[in-house]
Design an enzyme around this catalytic site. Structure first.
Site, mmCIF file in Angstrom:
data_model
loop_
_atom_site.group_PDB
_atom_site.id
_atom_site.type_symbol
_atom_site.label_atom_id
_atom_site.label_comp_id
_atom_site.label_asym_id
_atom_site.label_seq_id
_atom_site.Cartn_x
_atom_site.Cartn_y
_atom_site.Cartn_z
ATOM 1 N N LYS A 199 -5.264 -11.708 -7.267
ATOM 2 C CA LYS A 199 -6.540 -11.812 -6.555
ATOM 3 C C LYS A 199 -7.552 -10.802 -7.115
ATOM 4 C CE LYS A 199 -8.218 -10.647 -1.975
ATOM 5 N NZ LYS A 199 -7.910 -10.345 -0.586
ATOM 6 N N LYS A 218 -10.969 -5.258 -4.736
ATOM 7 C CA LYS A 218 -11.803 -4.053 -4.687
ATOM 8 C C LYS A 218 -11.121 -2.866 -5.339
ATOM 9 C CE LYS A 218 -12.891 -3.980 -0.016
ATOM 10 N NZ LYS A 218 -12.347 -4.681 0.880
ATOM 11 N N LYS A 222 0.824 -1.209 0.000
ATOM 12 C CA LYS A 222 0.000 0.000 0.000
ATOM 13 C C LYS A 222 0.858 1.259 0.000
ATOM 14 C CE LYS A 222 -4.437 -1.650 1.600
ATOM 15 N NZ LYS A 222 -5.507 -1.522 2.590
#
Ligand code: TRP
Length: 341
Positions: free
Chosen positions: A206, A209, A123
């Protein structure tokens, strides 16, 4: 163990806790990989399920969108089959004990440990203009989420295993100083192949979102036409045969999704589509997913149109959760030496 869940006053059921961040729209990976599992487990455990809106703000959020999504995620849990009469369902920011214990957790989590977290590193790269302290101490808040409820089991995806291990390490460290305060949580990683759904566009990644490619994810609230279209555009390979094999990441992922949606095993699926092309297969996967999502969407819309009813569920949930959480917090405060008057 003290038990405040009104559906279960006598047994010694184990405690399960899990949550999803309200940072983006939920996709079929959240359903097949997480929520569906919670639904299966709910009768056999005491369940604390929450919407992690406090974790969400480690990345900048639009306030109106965050508010809407927190409500939507909660409604989605119920629409997917979570029964709020059995489960304690709440929004993280509604239970102040999470942040209160998080501060304590911060003082027992080591700088070195937090620096090693893969999610923090990822992140920090994605949001290099906003590497805030919350992003760094994110796992301390997550440890608080878990330890407040004496959770025995925490169903998480593989990407969260490291955070769970840190929560265990903190609990063990704390207990070694102050005695038996926290229950040591175990990860619960589903043995089924359903545990991981990948992107339709980059099937080694994966389904996420935060993916900016709209064709990569099938959202739980997507319209039928869009779902079919997304599957039609799914990346496959240059062969023609529907079979589960190494190197066929796209087809493997579609077979996993089809298996989750229909309950069929891979060999059955291979037989079903032998002699047929990828086009037929993709359409079948799309249709199977639509038939799973249709009733969920219908229920979701019903819940969202009764805002007062939904708020009541969340208010009751937060109250029940706070009752449990405050007991743990009081014990911790006492142990560490905060003055009690
Ligand atoms: N970090 C989790 C995620 O990104 C969400 C989460 C927050 C969580 N607190 C938790 C999951 C506690 C399990 C237990 O999805």
């Amino acid at each position: 163990m003290e038990n405040i869940n009104n559906s279960d006053t006598s047994s010694n059921k184990k405690i399960i806790l899990s949550g999803i961040q309200s940072t983006g729209e939920l996709n079929i990976g959240h359903y097949f990989g997480a929520i569906k599992n919670w639904v299966k487990l709910q009768d056999d455990y005491i369940n604390y399920l929450f919407v992690a809106d406090m974790h969400a703000i480690t990345v900048r959020q639009d306030p109106a969108a965050l508010r809407r999504r927190s409500l939507e995620v909660a409604a989605t849990y119920i629409a997917c089959g979570i029964n709020p009469e059995i489960c304690t369902l709440f929004i993280q920011s509604h239970v102040p004990a999470h942040t209160q214990l998080a501060w304590v957790m911060n003082c027992y989590a080591m700088f070195g440990e937090l620096s090693r977290m893969t999610q923090f590193k990822e992140k920090s790269e994605q949001h290099s203009d906003n590497i805030n302290a919350g992003l760094f101490t994110y796992p301390a808040l997550q440890a608080a989420d878990i330890l407040l409820y004496n959770a025995n089991l925490v169903p998480v995806g593989l990407d969260q295993k490291q955070h769970l291990e840190l929560a265990r390490d903190i609990a063990v460290r704390f207990n070694s100083v102050y005695g038996d305060v926290f229950t040591i949580p175990e990860p619960y990683i589903s043995k089924e192949k359903s545990a991981k759904i990948n992107s339709l566009q980059e099937p080694i990644k994966k389904m996420s979102k935060s993916d900016s490619n709209i064709n990569a994810s099938v959202l739980l609230l997507d319209k039928t036409d869009d779902i079919i279209k997304k599957f039609r555009r799914a990346v496959t390979d240059s062969e023609t045969e529907v079979r589960f094999a190494e190197g066929k990441d796209g087809i493997n992922n579609l077979m996993t999704i089809y298996s989750c949606a229909t309950g069929r095993a891979y060999d059955e699926i291979e037989r079903e589509f032998s002699g047929k092309g990828y086009g037929d297969f993709k359409l079948a996967v799309g249709e199977a997913v639509v038939s799973v999502l249709e009733p969920i969407q219908k229920k979701f819309n019903g819940l969202m149109s009764d805002r007062a009813g939904l708020e009541k569920i969340l208010k009751d949930g937060a109250e029940k959760a706070a009752h449990r959480a405050n007991k743990t917090l009081a014990k911790v405060y006492k142990k560490i030496g905060f003055l009690q008057i």
